[in-house]
Design a protein around this motif. Structure first.
Motif, short mmCIF file in Angstrom:
data_model
loop_
_atom_site.label_atom_id
_atom_site.label_comp_id
_atom_site.label_asym_id
_atom_site.label_seq_id
_atom_site.Cartn_x
_atom_site.Cartn_y
_atom_site.Cartn_z
N GLY A 1 58.36 62.78 12.58
CA GLY A 1 58.74 62.19 13.87
C GLY A 1 59.63 60.98 13.71
N HIS A 2 59.30 60.11 12.74
CA HIS A 2 60.14 58.93 12.54
C HIS A 2 61.49 59.30 11.93
N LYS A 3 61.51 60.35 11.11
CA LYS A 3 62.77 60.89 10.58
C LYS A 3 63.65 61.34 11.76
N ALA A 4 63.03 61.99 12.74
CA ALA A 4 63.78 62.54 13.88
C ALA A 4 64.18 61.46 14.87
N LEU A 5 63.26 60.54 15.17
CA LEU A 5 63.44 59.65 16.32
C LEU A 5 63.57 58.18 15.96
N GLY A 6 63.28 57.82 14.71
CA GLY A 6 63.32 56.40 14.33
C GLY A 6 62.41 55.59 15.23
N ASP A 7 62.91 54.49 15.76
CA ASP A 7 62.09 53.61 16.60
C ASP A 7 61.78 54.23 17.96
N GLY A 8 62.40 55.38 18.24
CA GLY A 8 62.08 56.08 19.49
C GLY A 8 60.67 56.63 19.51
N LEU A 9 60.02 56.64 18.33
CA LEU A 9 58.64 57.11 18.25
C LEU A 9 57.70 55.93 18.04
N LYS A 10 56.73 55.80 18.93
CA LYS A 10 55.70 54.77 18.76
C LYS A 10 54.45 55.44 18.19
N THR A 11 53.93 54.89 17.10
CA THR A 11 52.78 55.48 16.43
C THR A 11 51.55 54.59 16.61
N TYR A 12 50.45 55.21 17.01
CA TYR A 12 49.21 54.47 17.29
C TYR A 12 48.06 54.97 16.42
N PHE A 13 47.24 54.04 16.00
CA PHE A 13 45.95 54.40 15.42
C PHE A 13 44.90 54.07 16.47
#
Lengths: 321, 321
Positions: free
Chosen positions: A50-62
């Motif tokens: 996802g980060h490869k595809a979207l960079g900062d456009g993806l927010k990742t949560y734990f």
């Protein structure tokens, strides 16, 4: 819609990653997307694709749901910091424990975790971020087991006739859904994840709630968490598909300080398996088993009995819930 | 009154038998006496010492309480017929199952069996026969565990301040109360009992009711009885102190014919021990354990999970109830 399986023998990990990243980019476009990272191999691979595809456009949560293992949140956040991915911690402990209160039926437990995860927590994050898409690490075995009616996996919707956009207000992308565990491991390795992740044992979606028979309470979570530390430390060097500690609801007669103590029982399971569809108990040295039992009886308050699973899947399943 | 233990190293079995037979003769006199024979080493030894002392003045009963193992009544009656002792079968199944109905607490279960045994069934037999004395096979470990508050053994009264003559209307004689299991085995051998009896594993007073977690029902008894057949057949050649199958109350997720099945779990225990005060799980070959599990899953309807005990006593006890 039938999912086209990609058997591990036909898998070209680098090509697969590029194709999935392209597909994500096309579907998501410039609108923010989110994903939940548990630290397992599936969600770790999705996070990096996802980060490869979207960079900062993806927010990742734990999502700290109160059901995770000891030190899990800190470990995952630190690991991904080293990989250049910022992971935001979401404290949702009260929501999950509240949703699980009073529930004893295994499927209702799974459903409570699912609803809290997708509707409450992710519904809120979607509203806050303006995201329209959730990326998640569903694999083919999750779909199979849910559709077959064996076990409701928390991350399967469309195959059950549930439209996530209608039910939760966002779209779900599943880049790994054509793979089984062995394929995901190859993809994770190709993504540059460390061996501690791409070889990591599976851990269930409902986390330690899947390792407690009967109602899930903070007290019981604390007990199964302590037992899990012992089992994972003792079996860390063992070549096995998955191992776990399960807290039973049944009380057993035991003795402490020379007197009767109606205590608890912990069941240890350690499985040999290729892809979780079939599994056999691992032939561990007996001295290892008795050492685990002794450590659990010392470390976990109230435990007077420890067992080791000796049945196969089927007719057992890997987790007890 | 403190009981004077006779350690096995100081035991002269022939002399012990004569002394106990004399004591019984003196106490009972010409009034009829009765005893219950379960087929275990303790009650078998008492039966032969009692007949040595009283001849036909002792009536021996096998109480079919619905809690016994498969074929147990027939086996015991036939064995003692060969030894020249007539054993009368008493069908008390309805009384015991009625008394156990709805009870889930382990100590209440034990108490229900005790009261049915001593008050109802033996009260009636005493009235019918005119007996004033009951001979029984209490051993020192039974007394110890009951007095210490670990486990209420069904055959211990005076040490708890219960006067059997007042409570039940008859006197209880306990010729073996100065011995532990190892001493009783020597006495049983000296009495001419076959090795299948003097080496026989202990079996609990509440019988299969002690091997069921939660309420005892005819359906659950049928299940644990089937599992017991498998465990006893598979472990018959193993040098162990005691082995057993325990039916859990907890339900486990399993799969049958490709679909979910909330099934049952059987726990197998096999103990190494000298005198039951301490015990360790037997290091059985892993192939034997998995074979037992597979047979139980096939033979016992609804069982999807089988475990093997790996904890020691203490903090466990030998039986689960």
């Amino acid at each position: 819609m039938t999912i086209q399986e990609i058997p591990v023998s036909n898998l070209d990990p680098a090509k697969f990653i590029e194709e999935q990243a392209d597909a994500i980019r096309k579907t998501v476009g410039n609108i923010p997307a989110i994903n939940a990272l548990s630290g397992g191999v599936d969600s770790s691979a999705v996070t990096l694709i996802g980060h490869k595809a979207l960079g900062d456009g993806l927010k990742t949560y734990f999502v700290e749901n109160g059901l995770m293992r000891q030190g899990e949140a800190e470990r995952v956040v630190a690991l991904f910091r080293d990989l250049g991915v910022h992971v935001q911690l979401v404290d949702a402990r009260e929501e999950f424990l509240g949703a699980l209160k009073g529930i004893t039926d295994p499927e209702e437990k799974r459903e409570a975790v699912t609803q809290t995860f997708y509707k409450k927590v992710f519904g809120r994050l979607v509203r806050e971020t303006g995201a329209k898409c959730l990326l998640q690490g569903t694999i083919l075995t999750d779909v199979d087991e849910t559709v077959a009616g064996i076990k409701r996996q928390h991350n399967v919707f469309e195959q059950l006739g549930i439209n996530p956009e209608e039910a939760f207000g966002y779209k779900i992308l599943e880049p790994l859904v054509q793979l089984r565990k062995d394929g995901v491991r190859k993809v994770a390795e190709a993504l540059g994840l460390p061996a501690s992740v791409y070889n990591r044992m599976p851990f269930p979606g409902p986390a330690l709630a899947a390792r407690i028979i009967g109602e899930v309470t903070p007290e019981k979570l604390a007990l199964v968490r302590l037992a899990t530390v012992v089992v994972e430390e003792e079996l860390a060097g063992v070549k096995a598909f998955q191992y776990m500690a399960i807290l039973h609801e049944d009380r057993m007669t035991g003795m402490r300080d020379g007197r009767r103590d109606f205590g608890r029982q912990i069941e240890v399971r350690c499985w040999d398996s290729v892809d979780a569809r079939k599994a056999t108990p691992t032939n561990l040295p007996f001295s290892k088993l008795t050492k685990i039992a002794a450590r659990i009886c010392r470390a976990v308050p109230g435990v007077v009995s420890v067992t080791y699973n000796i049945a196969t899947k089927p007719p057992s399943t890997i987790e007890a819930i």
